[in-house]
Enzyme design. Structure first.
Site, PDB file in Angstrom:
ATOM      1  CG  HIS A 223      -0.280   0.377   2.499  1.00 11.81           C
ATOM      2  ND1 HIS A 223       0.484  -0.530   3.186  1.00 11.81           N
ATOM      3  CD2 HIS A 223      -0.239   1.522   3.218  1.00 11.81           C
ATOM      4  CE1 HIS A 223       0.959   0.051   4.279  1.00 11.81           C
ATOM      5  NE2 HIS A 223       0.542   1.286   4.330  1.00 11.81           N
TER       6      HIS A 223
HETATM    7  C1  UD1 Z   1      -1.969   5.828   5.969  1.00 13.07           C
HETATM    8  C2  UD1 Z   1      -0.617   6.276   6.544  1.00 13.07           C
HETATM    9  C3  UD1 Z   1       0.389   5.137   6.404  1.00 13.07           C
HETATM   10  C4  UD1 Z   1      -0.161   3.853   6.991  1.00 13.07           C
HETATM   11  C5  UD1 Z   1      -1.499   3.542   6.369  1.00 13.07           C
HETATM   12  C6  UD1 Z   1      -2.124   2.304   6.956  1.00 13.07           C
HETATM   13  C7  UD1 Z   1      -0.080   8.660   6.275  1.00 13.07           C
HETATM   14  C8  UD1 Z   1       0.773   9.604   5.551  1.00 13.07           C
HETATM   15  N1  UD1 Z   1      -0.064   7.399   5.803  1.00 13.07           N
HETATM   16  O1  UD1 Z   1      -1.774   5.602   4.586  1.00 13.07           O
HETATM   17  O2  UD1 Z   1       1.573   5.497   7.100  1.00 13.07           O
HETATM   18  O3  UD1 Z   1       0.760   2.812   6.741  1.00 13.07           O
HETATM   19  O4  UD1 Z   1      -2.375   4.658   6.622  1.00 13.07           O
HETATM   20  O5  UD1 Z   1      -3.303   1.968   6.307  1.00 13.07           O
HETATM   21  O6  UD1 Z   1      -0.720   9.028   7.234  1.00 13.07           O
HETATM   22  N2  UD1 Z   1      -9.314   5.353   2.178  1.00 13.07           N
HETATM   23  C9  UD1 Z   1     -10.461   4.618   2.251  1.00 13.07           C
HETATM   24  N3  UD1 Z   1     -11.012   4.407   3.489  1.00 13.07           N
HETATM   25  C10 UD1 Z   1     -10.465   4.924   4.624  1.00 13.07           C
HETATM   26  C11 UD1 Z   1      -9.295   5.680   4.527  1.00 13.07           C
HETATM   27  C12 UD1 Z   1      -8.729   5.882   3.289  1.00 13.07           C
HETATM   28  O7  UD1 Z   1     -10.980   4.140   1.269  1.00 13.07           O
HETATM   29  O8  UD1 Z   1     -11.027   4.686   5.717  1.00 13.07           O
HETATM   30  C13 UD1 Z   1      -8.706   5.565   0.847  1.00 13.07           C
HETATM   31  C14 UD1 Z   1      -8.910   6.979   0.361  1.00 13.07           C
HETATM   32  O9  UD1 Z   1      -9.141   6.953  -1.007  1.00 13.07           O
HETATM   33  C15 UD1 Z   1      -7.582   7.637   0.610  1.00 13.07           C
HETATM   34  C16 UD1 Z   1      -6.607   6.473   0.482  1.00 13.07           C
HETATM   35  O10 UD1 Z   1      -7.315   5.335   0.962  1.00 13.07           O
HETATM   36  O11 UD1 Z   1      -7.307   8.672  -0.265  1.00 13.07           O
HETATM   37  C17 UD1 Z   1      -5.364   6.663   1.309  1.00 13.07           C
HETATM   38  O12 UD1 Z   1      -5.695   6.927   2.669  1.00 13.07           O
HETATM   39  P1  UD1 Z   1      -4.716   7.826   3.597  1.00 13.07           P
HETATM   40  O13 UD1 Z   1      -5.202   7.848   4.991  1.00 13.07           O
HETATM   41  O14 UD1 Z   1      -4.505   9.127   2.921  1.00 13.07           O
HETATM   42  O15 UD1 Z   1      -3.350   7.077   3.524  1.00 13.07           O
HETATM   43  P2  UD1 Z   1      -3.013   5.526   3.603  1.00 13.07           P
HETATM   44  O16 UD1 Z   1      -2.498   5.087   2.291  1.00 13.07           O
HETATM   45  O17 UD1 Z   1      -4.134   4.756   4.221  1.00 13.07           O
END
Ligand code: UD1
Length: 378
Positions: A223
């Site tokens: 991821h």
């Molecule tokens: C975040 C953390 C990362 C961690 C990961 C665990 C940062 C910079 N990154 O990355 O260190 O390893 O979490 O999962 O804080 N989304 C959903 N549902 C949710 C949340 C997010 O579908 O509940 C999707 C959204 O499209 C979003 C994407 O996932 O844009 C990324 O989510 P985000 O929280 O920005 O970063 P992660 O890749 O999850």
């Protein structure tokens, strides 16, 4: 160093004030990897009548599969406040947590705020505390990948500079902090708090049904933006996993970010079977029974080291070097040849045999509680 004052909730204080000083601690969590780190600290502090705790969820992760189910399984209390921030660019998400967290902090006036790990919510909350001059503790301080292209590295470096109390998991973390000029008296090596949660819930994970899983399988997760946001990288990594799947079944719980990118880039994943992101206990069970884990996660490098399961990490660096020097982790980068050769070694029974690093003993949360209590009541 009696820098901390009494708790600030008048009703609470009135109840105890004749006998005891109440200390108000406020925890901030936001994303999946925060939850298993906060749970043991909250638990260790929960039976003290002299500590009041408030839990704030920023809402960075909001899907039940990435958040709600973790609260249930880890026995975390319902958050007192959910900031409902949601997803966005790094700047937007960080700014939005800051904007929504500031009034909560002004209203609740805790004696100290605890932040966890290295996600955007960690950094945002730390910045708000620093500007309001509210004492800040960072749990899992001092980890460094020395790779500033990782958003988490920026979050770690800045949070550690702002924290008054830094709880580290390992000696390398202490050394990193000292090199960056953090005074020794602020650093407390307490061990790996995430392993507290693992040790507590492993017996439950061992009861999980196998649900038709084969005897031997590869568990894969992917991821990191550096692997999944670039079309060529993601295609390369998935192609190797598709090939491995022909030899040994690959179980792949896909993060929403990864799924989105696969669709966006139109990548054909052949017979590779994706499953939904899994709850904590079910994922622990999958790790425990895997032949090998292939991942780019930080936490999974540590969990596999504790479990003694071989881990091949699809990154060129790690902020958790003890998993390589002491544990079962091997850094692969994005090198398919190296991945195949290491995998072959493991399947032939010649994989790396690790051991469990010091202070990964299930008591880090208690050590944190002890340090906090000593500092707060000094
Ligand atoms: C975040 C953390 C990362 C961690 C990961 C665990 C940062 C910079 N990154 O990355 O260190 O390893 O979490 O999962 O804080 N989304 C959903 N549902 C949710 C949340 C997010 O579908 O509940 C999707 C959204 O499209 C979003 C994407 O996932 O844009 C990324 O989510 P985000 O929280 O920005 O970063 P992660 O890749 O999850």
């Amino acid at each position: 160093m009696p820098i901390y004052k009494m708790g600030s909730d008048p009703a609470e204080q009135a109840r105890w004030s004749d006998t005891i000083a109440i200390v108000h601690l406020l925890h901030v969590v936001g994303a999946r990897p925060n939850f298993m780190k906060a749970a043991p600290v909250i638990r260790a502090l929960s039976n003290r009548p002299d500590v009041r705790q408030t839990l704030i969820h920023t809402g960075q992760h909001y899907d039940p599969a990435l958040s709600g189910i973790f609260f249930t399984q880890l026995n975390l209390p319902e958050p007192d406040v959910n900031l409902d921030v949601g997803s966005g660019s790094h700047a937007w998400q960080t700014a939005e947590v800051m904007r929504r967290f500031e009034p909560v902090l002004l209203e609740r006036k805790p004696d100290m705020v605890l932040v966890y790990g290295d996600v955007n919510s960690t950094l945002a909350a730390a910045l708000v505390c620093a500007k309001l001059r509210i004492h800040l503790a960072h749990v899992e301080a001092g980890l460094r990948s020395f790779d500033r292209t990782m958003p988490e590295e920026i979050n770690r470096v800045v949070t550690d500079q702002l924290a008054d109390v830094l709880f580290t998991p390992s000696e390398d973390a202490d050394n990193n902090l000292q090199r960056e000029g953090i005074p020794q008296e602020r650093i407390f090596r307490v061990g790996n708090v995430m392993i507290d949660s693992l040790i507590r819930l492993l017996p439950v994970a061992m009861q999980c049904a196998k649900n038709g899983l084969p005897e031997r399988y590869v568990l894969a997760t992917l991821h990191r933006p550096s692997n999944v946001d670039d079309s060529a990288s993601l295609r390369r990594m998935l192609t190797v996993l598709v090939e491995i799947n022909d030899v040994l079944p690959v179980v792949f719980p896909a993060h929403p970010r990864t799924r989105q990118r696969i669709e966006q880039f139109g990548i054909d994943t052949g017979k590779l079977q994706f499953v939904e992101p899994l709850p904590y206990v079910e994922f622990l069970s999958l790790q425990r029974n895997a032949t090998v884990v292939i991942t780019d996660s930080g936490g999974i490098q540590e969990e596999t080291t504790y479990l003694g399961i071989p881990c091949l990490t699809l990154r060129g660096n790690t902020e958790r070097p003890v998993t390589v020097s002491t544990g079962t982790n091997v850094l692969i980068g994005q090198d398919p040849k190296l991945l195949n050769s290491e995998l072959t070694r493991i399947l032939e029974g010649k994989g790396k045999k690790g051991s469990i690093p010091p202070l990964w003993d299930g008591h880090a949360g208690e050590r944190i509680a002890k340090v906090l209590f000593a500092a707060l009541t000094d």
